[in-house]
Write a protein that holds these residues in place. Sequence first.
Motif, mmCIF file in Angstrom:
data_model
loop_
_atom_site.group_PDB
_atom_site.id
_atom_site.type_symbol
_atom_site.label_atom_id
_atom_site.label_comp_id
_atom_site.label_asym_id
_atom_site.label_seq_id
_atom_site.Cartn_x
_atom_site.Cartn_y
_atom_site.Cartn_z
ATOM 1 N N ILE A 1 0.841 -1.195 0.000
ATOM 2 C CA ILE A 1 0.000 0.000 0.000
ATOM 3 C C ILE A 1 0.883 1.254 0.000
ATOM 4 N N PHE A 2 1.950 1.211 0.805
ATOM 5 C CA PHE A 2 2.901 2.327 0.827
ATOM 6 C C PHE A 2 3.545 2.510 -0.539
ATOM 7 N N ALA A 3 3.960 1.404 -1.182
ATOM 8 C CA ALA A 3 4.587 1.499 -2.501
ATOM 9 C C ALA A 3 3.626 2.111 -3.515
ATOM 10 N N ALA A 4 2.363 1.712 -3.452
ATOM 11 C CA ALA A 4 1.364 2.283 -4.360
ATOM 12 C C ALA A 4 1.186 3.781 -4.097
ATOM 13 N N SER A 5 1.219 4.183 -2.814
ATOM 14 C CA SER A 5 1.069 5.600 -2.484
ATOM 15 C C SER A 5 2.259 6.416 -3.000
ATOM 16 N N VAL A 6 3.452 5.831 -2.948
ATOM 17 C CA VAL A 6 4.637 6.516 -3.473
ATOM 18 C C VAL A 6 4.504 6.710 -4.986
ATOM 19 N N VAL A 7 4.001 5.700 -5.682
ATOM 20 C CA VAL A 7 3.783 5.820 -7.129
ATOM 21 C C VAL A 7 2.815 6.959 -7.425
ATOM 22 N N VAL A 8 1.737 7.029 -6.640
ATOM 23 C CA VAL A 8 0.753 8.107 -6.827
ATOM 24 C C VAL A 8 1.415 9.467 -6.623
#
Length: 306
Positions: free
Chosen positions: A274-281
């Motif tokens: 979830i953190f990795a996805a937030s960084v991508v965003v």
Amino acid sequence: MTSTNVARPRWRTLALAIPGAIVAVAVLIVLARWLRELPAVADFVMTHPGHVALPESAPVGIPAWLAWQHFFNAFFIVLIVRSGWSVRTTQRPAAHWTRNNSGLIRTKRPPKRISLDLWFHQTLDVLWIVNGAIFIVMLFTTGHWMRIVPTSWEVFPNALSAGLQYASLDWPLENGWVNYNSLQVLTYFVTVFVAAPLAIISGLRMSAAWPASTARLNRLYPIELARAVHFPVMLYFVLFLIAHITLVFATGALRNLNHMYAARDGASWLGFWIFAASVVVMVVAWVAARPLILRPLAQLMGTVSR
């Protein structure tokens, strides 16, 4: 002089500051480890382990709303810093924005023309303030305020102990699911209840929304004071983010990320992804924050001119 030429001395200063910062950190670690070996300091750490027990009524765990708040807060702060830096360093803005003096907002004064970067910065500020207001309401209605507001004077010696333990690289015991250590409590308290209000108050004084015609109010709160406060507060948030992210990964990344993003305890990989996805965003938003993308958005609320 072009903006590129102006930016070069700043980057050179930063490049020179990095080695100095590394040396300072190394000296701090050596000094902290030496202090930990002194009997009096060892007794102090034993007496004050670094945390204070919460009241019995304090909630346990991280709710889902807090995990979402954490993402939105990080998202807005990253873009606010980016847009604020653009406002500070750009000599010739690519475009300007003028508010339409119609609809819900009407004033006798002609709308002020501002750069597109400043429009983006102030729009993000409003969204961040709304998000923060929701956070404060939820914090006090659910009792989670007890996790970041000191409830005992013992927080101060325990914060000193926790800082010494961090500096010596002998981490204090972590159990953020139940209770933050005292240094975290004080840092979160200052960030939420001191730094954030200072950023809002100083930013409002510098914005076009400030009533420029009130001479007495302007004398009581001069814009020079707001500028002297606003930039250091931005630097505080940058340093806070660096320290926060570093300690999250250094003190048990999977469990910490589960707390912050998945609202669950344990060492699964869910919080990490979830953190990795937030960084991508956030990276996509950072790259997309350009006049080509911002111009049509700004035109929804005003007129954009080159």
